[in-house]
Design a protein around this motif. Structure first.
Motif, short mmCIF file in Angstrom:
data_model
loop_
_atom_site.label_atom_id
_atom_site.label_comp_id
_atom_site.label_asym_id
_atom_site.label_seq_id
_atom_site.Cartn_x
_atom_site.Cartn_y
_atom_site.Cartn_z
N PRO A 45 3.69 2.18 11.45
CA PRO A 45 3.55 3.24 10.44
C PRO A 45 3.68 2.76 9.00
O PRO A 45 3.33 3.52 8.08
CB PRO A 45 4.69 4.21 10.80
CG PRO A 45 5.70 3.36 11.48
CD PRO A 45 4.94 2.33 12.23
N ALA A 46 4.18 1.55 8.79
CA ALA A 46 4.36 1.04 7.42
C ALA A 46 3.15 0.21 7.01
O ALA A 46 2.71 -0.69 7.74
CB ALA A 46 5.63 0.21 7.32
N VAL A 47 2.61 0.51 5.83
CA VAL A 47 1.46 -0.23 5.31
C VAL A 47 1.92 -1.58 4.79
O VAL A 47 2.99 -1.71 4.18
CB VAL A 47 0.77 0.58 4.19
CG1 VAL A 47 -0.38 -0.23 3.59
CG2 VAL A 47 0.24 1.89 4.73
N ILE A 48 1.10 -2.59 5.01
CA ILE A 48 1.37 -3.93 4.46
C ILE A 48 0.65 -4.04 3.12
O ILE A 48 -0.57 -3.98 3.07
CB ILE A 48 0.88 -5.02 5.42
CG1 ILE A 48 1.56 -4.86 6.78
CG2 ILE A 48 1.14 -6.40 4.84
CD1 ILE A 48 1.00 -5.79 7.84
N GLU A 49 1.40 -4.16 2.06
CA GLU A 49 0.81 -4.22 0.72
C GLU A 49 0.76 -5.65 0.22
O GLU A 49 1.57 -6.50 0.58
CB GLU A 49 1.64 -3.34 -0.24
CG GLU A 49 1.65 -1.87 0.15
CD GLU A 49 2.41 -1.03 -0.86
OE1 GLU A 49 2.95 -1.61 -1.83
OE2 GLU A 49 2.46 0.19 -0.68
#
Length: 255
Positions: A45-49
């Protein structure tokens, strides 16, 4: 001693390799964001920026995890909407045959919120920029469809703003953020003349209604009088049929 050194070097190399393999954003292209999807843990669920470090242990499992890169570019669009004020063709005969047609232009620009990408990958099966562009095109069609169905009011022409429509679109597509949503009046109808024509038309209709009601009342009165006269003659007829001698009496009275 040599074996220990070799073993140490091997461990360092393996540790370094594991470090880089587990580094989720290492291969992420510049200017993009990534979504991590794996066979064992599904969609993260966490975006990789870009520019952030994140190490994920299950990337060490061969062919288990993959980072899907996305380049978020703003989607732009323009459209024109035209029409006429309600019952304008009727009211214009009372307003010097004015034209109550209108035309509006709408320019919009939006972007997908990065934090919504994992849900799109999971629920919409979006895997690359091409899939994302098709999805954005569907959103653009939805925006334009809602704009064409939106009720055009005088306030919209005066303020060139439609918070209600914007709110409706944001509710329908929570995954986007508007960078621009701007109306432009291309043809503005004469609202003052429209209101005057509408007022004159309403007065005309009211007068016609009053006239019809008056005529209907007079006709009803005539019908009632005729009915009374008919009933009276009918009663005379019954009396004369029952008492024929009354006719002689009436004739004597006339003499």
């Amino acid at each position: 001693m040599k074996k220990f050194v070799v073993l140490l070097i091997v461990l360092v190399l393996l540790g370094g390799a594991g470090f880089f393999v587990g580094w989720a954003g290492l291969t992420l292209p510049l200017g993009s964001v990534g979504v991590l999807r794996s066979k064992t843990h599904g969609v993260d669920p966490a975006v990789i920026e870009e520019g952030t470090f994140r190490w994920v242990w299950y990337r060490l499992i061969p062919t288990n995890a993959k980072v899907l890169p996305f380049t978020l570019k703003p989607k732009t669009g323009e459209l024109e909407i035209s029409g006429g004020l309600s019952q304008g063709d009727t009211y214009k005969t009372f307003a010097k045959n004015a034209n109550f047609a209108w035309k509006l232009g709408l320019a919009y620009r939006f972007s997908i919120k990065p934090e919504h990408l994992p849900a799109l990958v999971r629920d919409k099966n979006i895997e690359n920029d091409e899939d994302l562009e098709k999805y954005e095109a569907d959103i653009a069609s939805g925006i334009e469809s809602r704009a064409r169905k939106f009720s055009i009011t005088r306030e919209l022409f005066e303020n060139l703003s439609s918070p209600t429509l914007e709110s409706e679109i944001r509710t329908a597509f929570p995954e986007i953020e508007f960078l621009e949503f701007r109306w432009k009046a291309l043809v503005t109808p004469d609202f003052a003349l429209y209101e005057s024509g509408k007022a004159l038309y309403d007065q005309y209709i009211e007068r016609q209604r009053a006239l019809l009601e008056s005529n209907a009342a007079e006709e009803a009165a005539r019908n009632i009088t005729s009915q009374f006269r008919f009933d009276e003659l009918e009663r005379y007829g019954e009396l004369l049929s029952k008492y024929p001698s009354l006719m002689e009496y009436i004739q004597l009275e006339k003499r």
